[in-house]
Design a protein around this motif. Structure first.
Motif, PDB file in Angstrom:
ATOM      1  N   ASP A 236      52.438  67.212  40.089  1.00 58.53           N
ATOM      2  CA  ASP A 236      52.185  66.060  41.105  1.00 58.53           C
ATOM      3  C   ASP A 236      53.076  64.867  40.811  1.00 58.53           C
ATOM      4  O   ASP A 236      53.513  64.329  42.058  1.00 58.53           O
ATOM      5  CB  ASP A 236      50.804  65.487  40.681  1.00 58.53           C
ATOM      6  CG  ASP A 236      49.675  66.361  41.099  1.00 58.53           C
ATOM      7  OD1 ASP A 236      49.808  67.649  41.997  1.00 58.53           O
ATOM      8  OD2 ASP A 236      48.374  66.295  40.937  1.00 58.53           O
TER       9      ASP A 236
ATOM     10  N   SER B 105      56.300  66.042  42.596  1.00 58.79           N
ATOM     11  CA  SER B 105      55.863  65.957  44.321  1.00 58.79           C
ATOM     12  C   SER B 105      56.259  64.703  44.541  1.00 58.79           C
ATOM     13  O   SER B 105      56.687  64.358  45.615  1.00 58.79           O
ATOM     14  CB  SER B 105      54.762  66.618  44.707  1.00 58.79           C
ATOM     15  OG  SER B 105      53.767  66.028  44.079  1.00 58.79           O
ATOM     16  N   ASN B 106      55.622  63.789  43.819  1.00 59.40           N
ATOM     17  CA  ASN B 106      55.812  62.239  44.218  1.00 59.40           C
ATOM     18  C   ASN B 106      57.160  61.821  44.165  1.00 59.40           C
ATOM     19  O   ASN B 106      57.524  60.796  44.740  1.00 59.40           O
ATOM     20  CB  ASN B 106      54.836  61.460  43.032  1.00 59.40           C
ATOM     21  CG  ASN B 106      53.290  61.524  43.551  1.00 59.40           C
ATOM     22  OD1 ASN B 106      52.961  61.765  44.487  1.00 59.40           O
ATOM     23  ND2 ASN B 106      52.508  61.094  42.598  1.00 59.40           N
TER      24      ASN B 106
ATOM     25  N   TYR C  73      53.504  72.526  50.919  1.00 57.92           N
ATOM     26  CA  TYR C  73      53.192  73.617  50.025  1.00 57.92           C
ATOM     27  C   TYR C  73      52.923  75.013  50.673  1.00 57.92           C
ATOM     28  O   TYR C  73      52.741  75.172  51.592  1.00 57.92           O
ATOM     29  CB  TYR C  73      51.823  73.046  49.437  1.00 57.92           C
ATOM     30  CG  TYR C  73      51.655  71.954  48.695  1.00 57.92           C
ATOM     31  CD1 TYR C  73      52.198  71.955  47.160  1.00 57.92           C
ATOM     32  CD2 TYR C  73      51.907  70.426  49.216  1.00 57.92           C
ATOM     33  CE1 TYR C  73      52.446  70.692  46.307  1.00 57.92           C
ATOM     34  CE2 TYR C  73      51.539  69.464  48.243  1.00 57.92           C
ATOM     35  CZ  TYR C  73      52.175  69.657  47.027  1.00 57.92           C
ATOM     36  OH  TYR C  73      52.097  68.424  46.151  1.00 57.92           O
TER      37      TYR C  73
ATOM     38  N   GLN D  36      49.360  70.497  36.250  1.00 54.83           N
ATOM     39  CA  GLN D  36      49.075  70.002  37.694  1.00 54.83           C
ATOM     40  C   GLN D  36      49.389  68.338  37.673  1.00 54.83           C
ATOM     41  O   GLN D  36      49.925  68.032  38.659  1.00 54.83           O
ATOM     42  CB  GLN D  36      47.559  70.352  37.927  1.00 54.83           C
ATOM     43  CG  GLN D  36      47.539  71.804  38.436  1.00 54.83           C
ATOM     44  CD  GLN D  36      46.010  71.967  38.685  1.00 54.83           C
ATOM     45  OE1 GLN D  36      44.912  71.170  38.284  1.00 54.83           O
ATOM     46  NE2 GLN D  36      45.645  72.995  39.673  1.00 54.83           N
ATOM     47  N   LYS D  37      49.062  67.759  36.856  1.00 60.79           N
ATOM     48  CA  LYS D  37      49.641  66.311  36.831  1.00 60.79           C
ATOM     49  C   LYS D  37      50.913  66.252  36.936  1.00 60.79           C
ATOM     50  O   LYS D  37      51.656  65.216  37.411  1.00 60.79           O
ATOM     51  CB  LYS D  37      48.975  65.476  35.572  1.00 60.79           C
ATOM     52  CG  LYS D  37      47.531  65.540  35.655  1.00 60.79           C
ATOM     53  CD  LYS D  37      46.769  64.745  34.464  1.00 60.79           C
ATOM     54  CE  LYS D  37      45.452  64.472  34.753  1.00 60.79           C
ATOM     55  NZ  LYS D  37      44.841  64.013  33.307  1.00 60.79           N
TER      56      LYS D  37
ATOM     57  N   ARG E 189      51.839  74.151  44.046  1.00 55.54           N
ATOM     58  CA  ARG E 189      51.169  73.317  42.907  1.00 55.54           C
ATOM     59  C   ARG E 189      50.449  74.367  41.899  1.00 55.54           C
ATOM     60  O   ARG E 189      49.789  75.247  42.564  1.00 55.54           O
ATOM     61  CB  ARG E 189      50.027  72.344  43.422  1.00 55.54           C
ATOM     62  CG  ARG E 189      49.638  71.469  42.630  1.00 55.54           C
ATOM     63  CD  ARG E 189      48.499  70.582  42.970  1.00 55.54           C
ATOM     64  NE  ARG E 189      48.073  69.693  42.327  1.00 55.54           N
ATOM     65  CZ  ARG E 189      46.680  69.427  41.664  1.00 55.54           C
ATOM     66  NH1 ARG E 189      45.944  70.526  42.176  1.00 55.54           N
ATOM     67  NH2 ARG E 189      46.345  68.530  40.852  1.00 55.54           N
TER      68      ARG E 189
END
Length: 408
Positions: free
Chosen positions: A52, A55-56, A67, A48-49, A20
């Protein structure tokens, strides 16, 4: 199930390694961009959003996400000796030459109560004014106003490059640029000491002479690897890897196809030239020259312990069809339109990551290429990328598969 198992580019993904993006992005300045291999400065909060969301997609599709920073901190928590060894190696490889500064950095990093926070600090870069005991002592301190005691590592979220999963082992890569060499510190300590990953077969080592990077390594199937001879991967490194794969470790791999690609940032790695998205479909960089010059590496039939090299000059589809033993379709980024392909290739439209055969993750911004993929029956998962794409890498660049199911 084995902790490492990758024998294709498209087998259903079961486990993946990510990083991340962290405060290393906030230590980028315009003056550092060229040396740290960025073209622009990403906004960390949005990056970062976006990551994320990336990764989702994995989690929503049953993929176990681990990670880099967590694996490193879990490894270092095993002993204080190992932690100090890591700190010493980090400082030495950061080219800190002043003994007083070495001691201050060691004290500073040992002062973190949380091991993960310490690991993240080594990644983000340490500013001189963060050291509570820093003072100007040397001639360099007085003359050089450089703000960092150790440089940030903003390319770390491209986890594809420092090491590569090949079958049930790894290539611990030697990075081409000095600014990325320290990135392999993290994977090196994982594969030496982490309880789940230690003692895996190494087909290449970070201290080997010539450079090789993970973006150039594609696992086409259980017997064939494709490796780019690029700006960042030297042919001698491929030969070393071939010797280890063919002879030292006795793997299932019998052929390495070395693709001679242009030596420029525009064709940074082989996975910017083409990526596999289905059994018979590949994305393609629209500007790549055809025919391809490719070299087949195999065990030498009459000289034990040597590699036989055979030159092949054919179009990419001819090469892939011959070695995969079935017809293939090449889908050019942007559909072949010059303007669209240049624009979408800039944002890694050809750099996709397969979750399973015919199912890939792509950047939403490459809408023309994405529609073409959909029209060819490919299921796409789009992720936002206004900030992530500033580092010049796509979904494949940002991920290192650890486990894939075998193809049926």
């Amino acid at each position: 199930m084995k902790s490492l198992h990758v024998k294709s580019e498209i087998g259903r993904l079961k486990k993946v390694l990510l990083h991340r993006p962290g405060k290393e992005l906030e230590n980028l300045t315009p003056q550092l961009l060229e040396r740290l291999l960025f073209d622009d400065i990403p906004w960390l909060e949005l990056a970062q959003k976006e990551h994320d969301a990336f990764s989702n997609v994995f989690r929503d599709n049953g993929v176990d996400v681990v990670y880099l920073e967590d694996l490193v901190s879990d490894t270092l928590k095993q002993s204080d000796t190992l932690k100090q060894q890591f700190i010493n190696q980090f400082i030495n490889e950061s080219h800190v030459v002043n003994d007083a500064l070495k001691y201050r950095l060691s004290d500073y990093l040992n002062g973190f109560n949380d091991t993960k926070e310490m690991v993240l600090k080594t990644m983000s870069g340490i500013r001189k004014n963060e050291l509570p005991s820093f003072e100007k002592l040397t001639l360099t301190d007085y003359i050089d106003d450089y703000p960092f005691a150790t440089d940030p590592m903003p390319n770390l979220y491209f986890t594809r490059d420092p090491f590569s999963t090949i079958g049930n082992g790894i290539s611990m890569n030697k990075m081409f640029t000095e600014t990325r060499r320290r990135e392999t510190l993290y994977s090196d300590i994982i594969f030496k000491h982490h309880n789940e990953y230690k003692d895996k077969k190494r087909y290449y080592n970070r201290d080997d002479l010539m450079s090789i990077e993970g973006g150039d390594i594609l696992v086409l199937n259980e017997t064939i690897l494709a490796i780019g001879v690029s700006q960042r991967t030297h042919p001698a490194a491929i030969e070393t890897l071939a010797m280890n794969v063919f002879y030292k470790y006795g793997t299932s791999f019998e052929t390495i196809l070395a693709f001679d690609i242009p030596k420029s940032r525009a064709f940074m790695h082989l996975d910017t030239v083409f990526t596999q998205i289905d059994y018979d479909k590949f994305t393609l960089h629209n500007s790549i020259d055809q025919p391809f010059k490719v070299y087949e590496l195999t065990k030498h039939p009459s000289k034990q312990g040597e590699v036989k090299v055979t030159q092949i000059v054919k179009t990419l589809d001819q090469i892939l069809e011959h070695y995969l033993n079935h017809p293939v379709m090449l889908i050019p980024c942007g559909g072949g339109d010059q303007i669209i392909s240049f624009r979408e290739q800039w944002n890694d439209g050809a750099n996709t990551l397969a979750l399973a055969p015919g199912e890939v993750i792509v950047y939403s911004r490459n809408h023309v290429t994405n529609k073409i993929l959909t029209d060819h029956g490919i299921k796409i998962h789009t992720i936002p990328s206004s900030e992530l794409s500033r580092g010049r890498g796509g979904p494949r660049c940002m991920s290192m598969p650890l486990i894939r199911e075998d193809l049926k």
